[in-house]
Scaffold this motif. Structure first.
Motif, PDB file in Angstrom:
ATOM      1  N   ASN A  92       9.051  28.096  65.763  1.00 37.87           N
ATOM      2  CA  ASN A  92       7.719  27.617  65.370  1.00 37.87           C
ATOM      3  C   ASN A  92       6.605  28.586  65.763  1.00 37.87           C
ATOM      4  OD1 ASN A  92       8.771  25.147  64.390  1.00 37.87           O
ATOM      5  ND2 ASN A  92       8.853  24.380  66.485  1.00 37.87           N
ATOM      6  N   ALA A  93       6.935  29.652  66.451  1.00 45.41           N
ATOM      7  CA  ALA A  93       5.921  30.573  66.960  1.00 45.41           C
ATOM      8  C   ALA A  93       5.315  31.422  65.857  1.00 45.41           C
ATOM      9  CB  ALA A  93       6.527  31.485  68.024  1.00 45.41           C
ATOM     10  N   VAL A  94       4.003  31.652  65.995  1.00 45.36           N
ATOM     11  CA  VAL A  94       3.279  32.579  65.133  1.00 45.36           C
ATOM     12  C   VAL A  94       2.369  33.401  66.040  1.00 45.36           C
ATOM     13  CG1 VAL A  94       1.676  32.866  63.205  1.00 45.36           C
ATOM     14  CG2 VAL A  94       3.308  30.964  63.188  1.00 45.36           C
ATOM     15  N   PHE A  95       2.434  34.713  65.889  1.00 43.88           N
ATOM     16  CA  PHE A  95       1.645  35.670  66.660  1.00 43.88           C
ATOM     17  C   PHE A  95       0.503  36.151  65.769  1.00 43.88           C
ATOM     18  CE2 PHE A  95       1.470  40.346  67.936  1.00 43.88           C
ATOM     19  CZ  PHE A  95       0.763  40.149  69.100  1.00 43.88           C
ATOM     20  N   SER A  96      -0.748  35.775  66.111  1.00 42.38           N
ATOM     21  CA  SER A  96      -1.915  36.100  65.272  1.00 42.38           C
ATOM     22  C   SER A  96      -3.025  36.768  66.080  1.00 42.38           C
ATOM     23  CB  SER A  96      -2.454  34.829  64.605  1.00 42.38           C
ATOM     24  OG  SER A  96      -1.566  34.362  63.633  1.00 42.38           O
ATOM     25  N   PRO A  97      -2.829  38.038  66.439  1.00 41.23           N
ATOM     26  CA  PRO A  97      -3.884  38.759  67.154  1.00 41.23           C
ATOM     27  C   PRO A  97      -4.891  39.385  66.189  1.00 41.23           C
ATOM     28  CG  PRO A  97      -1.999  40.172  66.894  1.00 41.23           C
ATOM     29  CD  PRO A  97      -1.618  38.833  66.280  1.00 41.23           C
ATOM     30  N   HIS A  98      -5.974  39.879  66.740  1.00 44.41           N
ATOM     31  CA  HIS A  98      -6.958  40.663  65.992  1.00 44.41           C
ATOM     32  C   HIS A  98      -7.678  41.570  66.971  1.00 44.41           C
ATOM     33  CE1 HIS A  98     -10.473  38.373  67.446  1.00 44.41           C
ATOM     34  NE2 HIS A  98      -9.667  37.320  67.388  1.00 44.41           N
ATOM     35  N   ALA A  99      -8.425  42.506  66.454  1.00 43.23           N
ATOM     36  CA  ALA A  99      -9.194  43.409  67.307  1.00 43.23           C
ATOM     37  C   ALA A  99     -10.207  42.616  68.123  1.00 43.23           C
ATOM     38  CB  ALA A  99      -9.900  44.456  66.456  1.00 43.23           C
ATOM     39  N   ALA A 100     -10.445  43.071  69.329  1.00 44.69           N
ATOM     40  CA  ALA A 100     -11.405  42.409  70.215  1.00 44.69           C
ATOM     41  C   ALA A 100     -12.834  42.725  69.770  1.00 44.69           C
ATOM     42  CB  ALA A 100     -11.193  42.880  71.653  1.00 44.69           C
ATOM     43  N   SER A 101     -13.725  41.788  70.089  1.00 38.08           N
ATOM     44  CA  SER A 101     -15.142  41.996  69.795  1.00 38.08           C
ATOM     45  C   SER A 101     -15.983  41.216  70.790  1.00 38.08           C
ATOM     46  CB  SER A 101     -15.473  41.531  68.372  1.00 38.08           C
ATOM     47  OG  SER A 101     -15.377  40.128  68.283  1.00 38.08           O
ATOM     48  N   ARG A 128      -0.421  47.803  66.409  1.00 39.14           N
ATOM     49  CA  ARG A 128      -1.194  49.037  66.209  1.00 39.14           C
ATOM     50  C   ARG A 128      -1.109  49.535  64.766  1.00 39.14           C
ATOM     51  NH1 ARG A 128       0.701  50.848  71.440  1.00 39.14           N
ATOM     52  NH2 ARG A 128      -1.057  50.768  72.866  1.00 39.14           N
ATOM     53  N   SER A 129       0.003  49.273  64.108  1.00 38.36           N
ATOM     54  CA  SER A 129       0.162  49.755  62.731  1.00 38.36           C
ATOM     55  C   SER A 129      -0.389  48.760  61.699  1.00 38.36           C
ATOM     56  CB  SER A 129       1.636  50.050  62.438  1.00 38.36           C
ATOM     57  OG  SER A 129       2.384  48.856  62.423  1.00 38.36           O
ATOM     58  N   SER A 130      -0.949  47.657  62.162  1.00 42.35           N
ATOM     59  CA  SER A 130      -1.484  46.658  61.235  1.00 42.35           C
ATOM     60  C   SER A 130      -2.993  46.840  61.056  1.00 42.35           C
ATOM     61  CB  SER A 130      -1.185  45.233  61.723  1.00 42.35           C
ATOM     62  OG  SER A 130      -2.107  44.828  62.705  1.00 42.35           O
ATOM     63  N   PHE A 131      -3.485  46.351  59.963  1.00 39.28           N
ATOM     64  CA  PHE A 131      -4.904  46.344  59.638  1.00 39.28           C
ATOM     65  C   PHE A 131      -5.716  45.628  60.719  1.00 39.28           C
ATOM     66  CE2 PHE A 131      -8.179  43.604  57.619  1.00 39.28           C
ATOM     67  CZ  PHE A 131      -9.073  44.587  57.217  1.00 39.28           C
ATOM     68  N   HIS A 132      -5.138  44.631  61.328  1.00 38.37           N
ATOM     69  CA  HIS A 132      -5.864  43.768  62.268  1.00 38.37           C
ATOM     70  C   HIS A 132      -6.128  44.430  63.615  1.00 38.37           C
ATOM     71  CE1 HIS A 132      -5.715  40.594  59.396  1.00 38.37           C
ATOM     72  NE2 HIS A 132      -4.465  40.934  59.184  1.00 38.37           N
ATOM     73  N   TYR A 133      -5.489  45.550  63.865  1.00 38.91           N
ATOM     74  CA  TYR A 133      -5.789  46.310  65.084  1.00 38.91           C
ATOM     75  C   TYR A 133      -7.245  46.791  65.044  1.00 38.91           C
ATOM     76  CZ  TYR A 133      -5.466  49.860  68.739  1.00 38.91           C
ATOM     77  OH  TYR A 133      -5.664  50.603  69.876  1.00 38.91           O
ATOM     78  N   TYR A 134      -7.768  46.998  63.846  1.00 36.21           N
ATOM     79  CA  TYR A 134      -9.143  47.471  63.668  1.00 36.21           C
ATOM     80  C   TYR A 134     -10.078  46.381  63.162  1.00 36.21           C
ATOM     81  CZ  TYR A 134      -6.674  51.846  64.009  1.00 36.21           C
ATOM     82  OH  TYR A 134      -5.876  52.863  64.449  1.00 36.21           O
ATOM     83  N   ASN A 135      -9.547  45.246  62.775  1.00 34.11           N
ATOM     84  CA  ASN A 135     -10.348  44.182  62.160  1.00 34.11           C
ATOM     85  C   ASN A 135     -10.495  43.021  63.138  1.00 34.11           C
ATOM     86  OD1 ASN A 135     -11.288  41.973  60.713  1.00 34.11           O
ATOM     87  ND2 ASN A 135     -10.113  42.447  58.906  1.00 34.11           N
ATOM     88  N   TRP A 136     -11.731  42.715  63.520  1.00 33.63           N
ATOM     89  CA  TRP A 136     -11.982  41.630  64.480  1.00 33.63           C
ATOM     90  C   TRP A 136     -12.376  40.336  63.778  1.00 33.63           C
ATOM     91  CZ3 TRP A 136     -15.072  45.782  63.585  1.00 33.63           C
ATOM     92  CH2 TRP A 136     -16.361  45.526  63.147  1.00 33.63           C
ATOM     93  N   VAL A 137     -12.391  40.334  62.443  1.00 31.09           N
ATOM     94  CA  VAL A 137     -12.829  39.159  61.706  1.00 31.09           C
ATOM     95  C   VAL A 137     -11.663  38.246  61.330  1.00 31.09           C
ATOM     96  CG1 VAL A 137     -14.044  38.362  59.637  1.00 31.09           C
ATOM     97  CG2 VAL A 137     -14.826  40.423  60.831  1.00 31.09           C
ATOM     98  N   THR A 138     -10.572  38.824  60.878  1.00 27.26           N
ATOM     99  CA  THR A 138      -9.401  38.034  60.479  1.00 27.26           C
ATOM    100  C   THR A 138      -8.239  38.317  61.424  1.00 27.26           C
ATOM    101  OG1 THR A 138      -8.621  39.746  58.947  1.00 27.26           O
ATOM    102  CG2 THR A 138     -10.097  38.057  58.055  1.00 27.26           C
TER     103      THR A 138
END
Length: 156
Positions: A92-101, A128-138
């Motif tokens: 059931n786990a989902v890992f949903s990180p994003h860039a810090a802000s 690090r290879s995902s878009f979200h490493y640089y995106n703090w919105v999504t």
């Protein structure tokens, strides 16, 4: 001159209102957990303040509790839960990180890198290879099928 000062005052009030609302919203972020004597079952986490979130998780670790990730972990909860050495994840786990802000407005790339370094190496590389490493919105979305491919050792 008076018009400029009035505009400056209005801008200042707007910034103060934004800070207040963000603090209010951040305070409402919750970690849904069933805390037992030896185990913390994480049903989900909405993130919030990195400092407060990591304090909570580090307290559980200090108490020797095993952490079982059994839900959708977002933002600070994603980093904290998956960085604990005594944690494992379920189907059931989902890992949903994003860039810090700061306040969801100003990116904090140094903080993002620090948070990323706390994760197990396979999750570090994937994030690090995902878009979200640089995106703090999504947020990113790595579900069980992704996690088992990326980091099979972390499964419960």
């Amino acid at each position: 001159m008076q018009t400029y000062e009035f505009r400056g005052l209005r801008t200042g009030l707007r910034i103060m209102a934004a800070v207040y609302l963000t603090a209010l919203i951040s305070g409402c972020a919750t970690t849904r957990a069933d805390v037992g004597r030896d185990v913390v079952l994480l049903k989900g986490g909405d993130g919030g303040s990195v400092n407060q979130t990591f304090l909570r998780y580090n307290q559980w670790r200090a108490e020797g509790k095993r952490i079982i990730i059994d839900g959708h972990m977002i933002s600070a909860d994603a980093f904290a839960a998956f960085s604990m050495p005594n944690a494992c994840y379920t189907e059931n786990a989902v890992f949903s990180p994003h860039a810090a802000s700061t306040l969801g407005i100003v990116p904090q790339y140094g903080a993002t890198e620090w948070l990323t370094r706390q994760l197990p190496k396979p999750l570090q590389d994937k994030f690090r290879s995902s878009f979200h490493y640089y995106n703090w919105v999504t947020t990113a979305h790595f579900d069980y099928d992704d996690l088992i491919d990326i980091w099979p050792e972390g499964a419960c």
